[in-house]
Design an enzyme around this catalytic site. Structure first.
Site, PDB file in Angstrom:
ATOM      1  N   ASP A  53      46.697 -70.347  91.629  1.00 39.21           N
ATOM      2  CA  ASP A  53      46.314 -70.265  90.119  1.00 39.21           C
ATOM      3  C   ASP A  53      45.033 -71.183  90.214  1.00 39.21           C
ATOM      4  O   ASP A  53      44.997 -72.386  89.906  1.00 39.21           O
ATOM      5  CB  ASP A  53      47.431 -70.706  89.086  1.00 39.21           C
ATOM      6  N   THR A  54      43.904 -70.400  90.013  1.00 36.28           N
ATOM      7  CA  THR A  54      42.635 -71.265  89.852  1.00 36.28           C
ATOM      8  C   THR A  54      41.609 -70.152  89.269  1.00 36.28           C
ATOM      9  O   THR A  54      41.610 -69.107  89.681  1.00 36.28           O
ATOM     10  CB  THR A  54      42.041 -71.776  91.309  1.00 36.28           C
TER      11      THR A  54
END
Length: 524
Positions: free
Chosen positions: A346-347
């Site tokens: 998650d980025t």
């Protein structure tokens, strides 16, 4: 040239300016800011902050960022480390005394101080043209009026199960994840952004917002203080550089893991990577083995910049040669033990190039999906769980301690060729990112893929004792890899998400964006 009868997307070409990122609203805002007289820094900040609303599970004001910046009219690149630190009272020994052998991924112990806002304010002051009020205006608008949830965002939102306490009220709809097309609003964040737009970093790190952050953490058992928050500050630096077959790769220095991408490529440079089928077993096996060796080095050496003492050794040609000699084309190396339990994907990543050819490569994250799963009570700021990137191993350079920055997975990058910066790029996807950088380069350099096709191509990742293959690999490749001894599995989901802008000699900009995300490249 791609097959225009098959699903796919074309690269985007423009001359004045371009943005590539994972959500179309953010890409559009970046172009709007450029056309209003802003530069690449203004556009990257404004669109990057908006991504925290378009993809709130991926990033937000409670997170960290790293930046590579090429100033207009120059070919030098500077870095900005916008990662926060552990609170001064953080103590690995105290966690070990509780019987823990890893930092709790979704506990308040994993929450490090947010560094991104300080970095955005510093960038705006030092390099921007518009000022924070104009730069943040689009994000304030969308925080108030709302953003329709995009399909990939809805897919990820549905998988989130770590939201606790106040975070459930701020990020769920009557206790349920938001679905595609539903409107996500964040009025508390709109107020925070108004204060940052008016007062700069003081609007976040001081006053009511700071009090909300610290009071919320203390109520959950955190040891964080207002002094910890006030001490948060970003730092400029120089990129680390490595070469791969005529390309120069520029990565952010530790505590990020850009050096791991360099090491993977240094190892692969000892093999003929151009001859094998790009989606065949030979290339996939070599990449998997190089990954294991490079990630073992990561787990030993990468830490807070003040505690990373073996960087030169990690990047030395002899180190890569010795590691390459361990790879047997017909045998599988032992698995690498993970440094922590902190596996995530998650980025957000954004790259912008403006008409003066200032280039920004910016990555911004809260680590796991919705970070720690914890949020501040009043304003709904999600707390990152970057502290899960620490180890509790006593004496390790990455051992948790007060005031230290943890090892980070997020890595922005740029490519250079012939003394000129030619491509800011990034590949999101948690621990996959160094492999993603290496794979993108080998796709382009060794296999002659266009930029968009190099991003589109299926990916593989060796982690946790398995070799995960995305859809698109031939059945024969999977079987041949299994016959070698790999534990081959189908990738549990899309692997990462890349964005890139190529700056051609002619001055034309070529943008490419990953179909695994909702975003696009836009230019004008």
């Amino acid at each position: 040239m791609r097959d225009f009868q098959a699903p796919g997307r074309s690269a985007v070409f423009a001359t004045n300016g371009m943005c590539a990122t994972s959500h179309p609203l953010a890409a559009k805002v970046a172009l709007d800011l450029l056309q209003q007289g802003g530069n690449a820094v203004d556009a990257a900040i404004g669109a990057g902050v908006l991504l925290g609303l378009c993809e709130p599970h991926m990033t937000g004001l409670g997170g960290d960022c790293f930046v590579l910046l090429k100033p207009a009219g120059e070919e030098r690149v500077i870095t900005l480390n916008g990662s926060g630190r552990a609170p001064a009272a953080a103590d690995a020994g105290a966690l070990r005394a509780k019987g823990l052998d890893a930092v709790p991924v979704y506990g308040v112990e994993a929450v490090t101080l947010p560094g991104a806002v300080d970095a955005f304010c510093k960038l705006s002051t030092d390099w921007g043209q518009l000022g924070l009020a104009d730069t943040l205006a689009p994000a304030i608008h969308y925080a108030e009026t709302g953003v329709p949830v995009a399909p990939r965002v809805a897919y990820d939102w549905a998988e989130a199960s770590n939201l606790q306490g106040a975070a459930r009220a701020h990020y769920l709809n009557s206790g349920a994840p938001l679905c595609a097309g539903q409107i996500f609003r964040a009025p508390g964040q709109a107020e925070v952004l108004r204060r940052i737009a008016r007062d700069g970093r003081a609007g976040f790190y001081e006053g009511e917002v700071a009090q909300d952050l610290i009071d919320s953490l203390r109520a959950m058992g955190g040891v964080h203080t207002l002094d910890d928050l006030a001490a948060t500050g970003c730092t400029y630096g120089d990129p680390i550089r490595s070469a791969y077959r005529g390309l120069e790769l520029l990565e952010h220095a530790p505590n990020g893991t850009g050096a791991v991408a360099s090491l993977i490529l240094n190892i692969l440079s000892h093999f003929d990577m151009a001859s094998p089928d790009p989606f065949g077993p030979e290339r996939t096996h070599l990449e998997a083995e190089a990954t294991k060796l490079a990630y073992d080095a990561r787990n030993r050496f990468i830490a807070d910049p003040d505690h990373t003492t073996r960087l030169a050794h990690l990047l030395a040609p002899n180190t890569a040669a010795q590691l390459a000699a361990l790879i047997d084309p017909k045998r599988v190396l032992p698995d690498v033990a993970p440094l922590t339990e902190a596996i995530h994907r998650d980025t957000v990543y954004i790259t912008v190039v403006d008409r003066d050819r200032m280039a920004v490569s910016l990555i911004y994250s809260i680590f796991h999906s919705f970070g720690s799963g914890l949020a501040s009570d009043k304003f709904g700021i999600l707390f990152q769980n970057r502290g899960a990137g620490f180890t509790l191993a006593e004496g390790h350079p990455n051992e948790m301690a007060g005031g230290k920055r943890p090892m980070h997975t997020i890595i922005p990058a740029m490519l250079g060729e012939g003394g000129r910066i030619t491509m800011p790029f990034g590949v999101m996807g948690g621990a996959y990112q160094p492999v993603g950088h290496a794979r993108l380069l080998t796709n382009m350099r060794d296999h002659g893929m266009t930029l968009q096709s190099a991003i589109d191509a299926p990916r593989a990742f060796a982690e946790n004792g398995t070799l995960a293959l995305e859809t698109g690999y031939p059945t024969g490749t999977a079987q041949a890899l299994a016959d070698l001894g790999h534990k081959v599995i189908a990738s549990p989901g899309p692997r990462g998400g890349a964005q890139a802008i190529r700056i051609h000699d002619s001055g034309v900009l070529e943008g490419a964006s990953d179909p695994r995300k909702d975003g696009c490249a836009l230019g004008y």
